[in-house]
Design an enzyme around this catalytic site. Sequence first.
Site, PDB file in Angstrom:
ATOM      1  N   CYS A 178      16.753  29.709-124.532  1.00 19.53           N
ATOM      2  CA  CYS A 178      18.094  28.282-123.006  1.00 19.53           C
ATOM      3  C   CYS A 178      19.288  28.805-123.838  1.00 19.53           C
ATOM      4  CB  CYS A 178      16.943  27.473-123.406  1.00 19.53           C
ATOM      5  SG  CYS A 178      15.743  27.616-122.413  1.00 19.53           S
ATOM      6  N   PHE A 231      10.045  25.231-115.468  1.00 20.74           N
ATOM      7  CA  PHE A 231      11.590  25.994-115.560  1.00 20.74           C
ATOM      8  C   PHE A 231      11.532  26.377-113.654  1.00 20.74           C
ATOM      9  CE2 PHE A 231      10.172  25.524-119.191  1.00 20.74           C
ATOM     10  CZ  PHE A 231      10.977  26.389-120.388  1.00 20.74           C
ATOM     11  N   HIS A 321      22.846  21.294-121.986  1.00 18.87           N
ATOM     12  CA  HIS A 321      21.543  22.360-121.886  1.00 18.87           C
ATOM     13  C   HIS A 321      20.512  21.363-121.294  1.00 18.87           C
ATOM     14  CE1 HIS A 321      18.412  24.843-120.644  1.00 18.87           C
ATOM     15  NE2 HIS A 321      17.687  24.433-122.062  1.00 18.87           N
ATOM     16  N   ASN A 354      14.943  23.064-115.045  1.00 21.40           N
ATOM     17  CA  ASN A 354      15.293  24.413-116.218  1.00 21.40           C
ATOM     18  C   ASN A 354      15.454  25.693-116.081  1.00 21.40           C
ATOM     19  OD1 ASN A 354      16.032  25.699-118.938  1.00 21.40           O
ATOM     20  ND2 ASN A 354      14.088  24.005-119.725  1.00 21.40           N
TER      21      ASN A 354
END
Length: 402
Positions: A178, A231, A321, A354
């Site tokens: 990430c 994700f 993030h 994500n």
Amino acid sequence: MASLLRNQIARQAAAINGSTRRGLRAEGLASVLAIGTANPPNCVRQEDYADYYFRVTKSEHLCDDLKDKLKRICNKSAISKRYFHHTEELLGRHPELTSRKCPSLDTRQDILGTSVPELAAAAAAKAIAEWGRPATEITDLVVSSFSGAHMPGVDFHLANLLGLRPSVRRTMLYMNGCFGGSAALRVAKDIAENNRGARVLVASADLTLVFFRAPDETHADTETLVMQALFGDGAGAVVVGADPVSGERPEFEMVSASQTTMPESGHVAQGRIREDGFVFHPSKEMPSLVRENIERCVADALAPTPMGAFTSWNELFWVVHPGGPAILDSLEAGLGLDPRKLEASRRVLREYGNMSGPSVIFVLDELRRQQEEMNEMGVMVGLGPGLTVETMALRATSRPTN
């Protein structure tokens, strides 16, 4: 006399070398000159994901409790939809991708070897078009991905897809997870500032096919459900350069960049490539580690920078993030941020999930649309395995003037 002559020659040589080195470097700081993003066309709404997932993995025979658990995770995820390269048709052609009993690494590698560069190229093409100059003027290419591993890598294929010059200098970053996009931007900053006239293309692309798998019938593998629920797939690209020339429009000046590792955190986000793909083990400790350590990590990173005096973290804009709602909540609490400061990160999480490395580029792209509302100085924070914190101090350079 000979000794004096040798000393004089040495001093002259040192002066020439110093002048030469300075002449090879840029005069100013690196800046973000353009941004592009891309996603695959297959979109699945989060409210439908549990039914979709159990259908495509042919797991509908399992008890309803497992599906209900995934629905609860999806409901708490703060995500409305996600995009995927893999489709129901693709998974139907490759049943090994959803079987926990069949090796599938070869199939995943074959698919990712083509799809990752193509998605990265889609984002990069947008960034280059916004930059407004020919792709052949790109001097350096920095690529980040944890989706597959090939030689030559994503960087090689991406350069060919974009028509970059054969002399382009390529740097490939694999398996950073990430924080991959943030790390690639840090490398690009160093390249741009130490090579006069360099124009660096950063591309980060990740596809969840690398770890897509069916649920565990024993109910013991909650990690798999969490991974499937959070994700999504995406690619982000940025053109970076110092000393902008006519026609270039700097968006953010990259003031400084650093990386640090939170203490005693190496065990909380581990992953390995197995015969059935990439197996990642997130940890429930991550949010508490972020909350307890993020202020010290950011303060240490900004201490030596010319950021200027500020009395509150709320005086800065934030490019964070979007690892998940718990991560964002923990960072917000650890820094005492006004909830509005992370609106861009929460919007990206809501609209895309994500996306790992590319996510921070999506947040930067989202934030620049709000420049009339944000502060001049800000911070980019990438979070990933390690537990690693990538910090970059930014200055918004294209804010409207009053």
